[in-house]
Motif scaffolding. Sequence first.
Motif, PDB file in Angstrom:
ATOM      1  N   ILE A   1      50.751  86.881   3.407  1.00 46.93           N
ATOM      2  CA  ILE A   1      51.654  86.020   2.651  1.00 46.93           C
ATOM      3  C   ILE A   1      51.005  84.684   2.337  1.00 46.93           C
ATOM      4  N   ASP A   2      50.200  84.137   3.253  1.00 47.46           N
ATOM      5  CA  ASP A   2      49.537  82.853   2.996  1.00 47.46           C
ATOM      6  C   ASP A   2      48.562  82.951   1.828  1.00 47.46           C
ATOM      7  N   VAL A   3      47.848  84.055   1.756  1.00 49.12           N
ATOM      8  CA  VAL A   3      46.904  84.252   0.662  1.00 49.12           C
ATOM      9  C   VAL A   3      47.655  84.345  -0.667  1.00 49.12           C
ATOM     10  N   VAL A   4      48.786  85.028  -0.670  1.00 51.92           N
ATOM     11  CA  VAL A   4      49.580  85.156  -1.888  1.00 51.92           C
ATOM     12  C   VAL A   4      50.117  83.798  -2.324  1.00 51.92           C
ATOM     13  N   ILE A   5      50.599  82.990  -1.374  1.00 49.04           N
ATOM     14  CA  ILE A   5      51.093  81.655  -1.701  1.00 49.04           C
ATOM     15  C   ILE A   5      49.990  80.839  -2.365  1.00 49.04           C
ATOM     16  N   ASP A   6      48.793  80.847  -1.771  1.00 48.88           N
ATOM     17  CA  ASP A   6      47.682  80.086  -2.347  1.00 48.88           C
ATOM     18  C   ASP A   6      47.331  80.591  -3.740  1.00 48.88           C
ATOM     19  N   GLY A   7      47.349  81.910  -3.924  1.00 47.84           N
ATOM     20  CA  GLY A   7      47.029  82.472  -5.228  1.00 47.84           C
ATOM     21  C   GLY A   7      48.033  82.065  -6.287  1.00 47.84           C
ATOM     22  N   LEU A   8      49.318  82.115  -5.948  1.00 44.59           N
ATOM     23  CA  LEU A   8      50.351  81.723  -6.904  1.00 44.59           C
ATOM     24  C   LEU A   8      50.271  80.236  -7.225  1.00 44.59           C
ATOM     25  N   CYS A   9      49.994  79.423  -6.212  1.00 48.24           N
ATOM     26  CA  CYS A   9      49.846  77.983  -6.451  1.00 48.24           C
ATOM     27  C   CYS A   9      48.668  77.707  -7.379  1.00 48.24           C
TER      28      CYS A   9
END
Length: 207
Positions: free
Chosen positions: A189-197
Amino acid sequence: MGKQAETPTNNAKAYHHRNLPATLRAAAAELVGERGPAGFSLREVARRAGVSHAAPAHHFGDTRGLLTSVAAEGFERLAAALTAASEEPDPVQRLRDCGRAYVTTALESPGHFAVIFQHDLLNEDDPELAHHGTVAMMRLVEAVEALRDDINPDLDVDNAATMCWATMQGLVALAPTIDHITNDQRPTIDVVIDGLCTLMLDGFRPR
């Protein structure tokens, strides 16, 4: 022979709890987190809290009143998390921190976030609900304003903040299929958050 003194019941003890409304909110949030708003009842909340079935109505009036209090508490937690994230001075990292704070708070408070946007179940004119919701939104707006000042003076702050909010809330809904998965096929989930940001930041920059 005199009448033997009665031992206080759990219910009697619960009524002397220093903060029974908080106990009832916790029981309500737990119930909604397990069953959703459709499985909610004041009687079940009272049973879980160990009090009389009349206690929730005494403190909150009705189902709508209790759910409104749960939602207000959810916004209060979110506002606190976003306020803490806003201490980051770098605007780009600040947006990432706000995104992570949003998702983390939602995942840690599933019962609260199950009702936080259920406007038909809430008293929308409740002052606590309005206050904490406004503070949470303002922290996000301020983060986007900092980005505007740093990377793009023409950035539409209101639309950008709405996009950030909607993106993070959508990610919360998808989190059960993402979180705690560490294989090569799906990111955490952290990787996805960074990617979306990163995608949002690219979109916010001037063309």
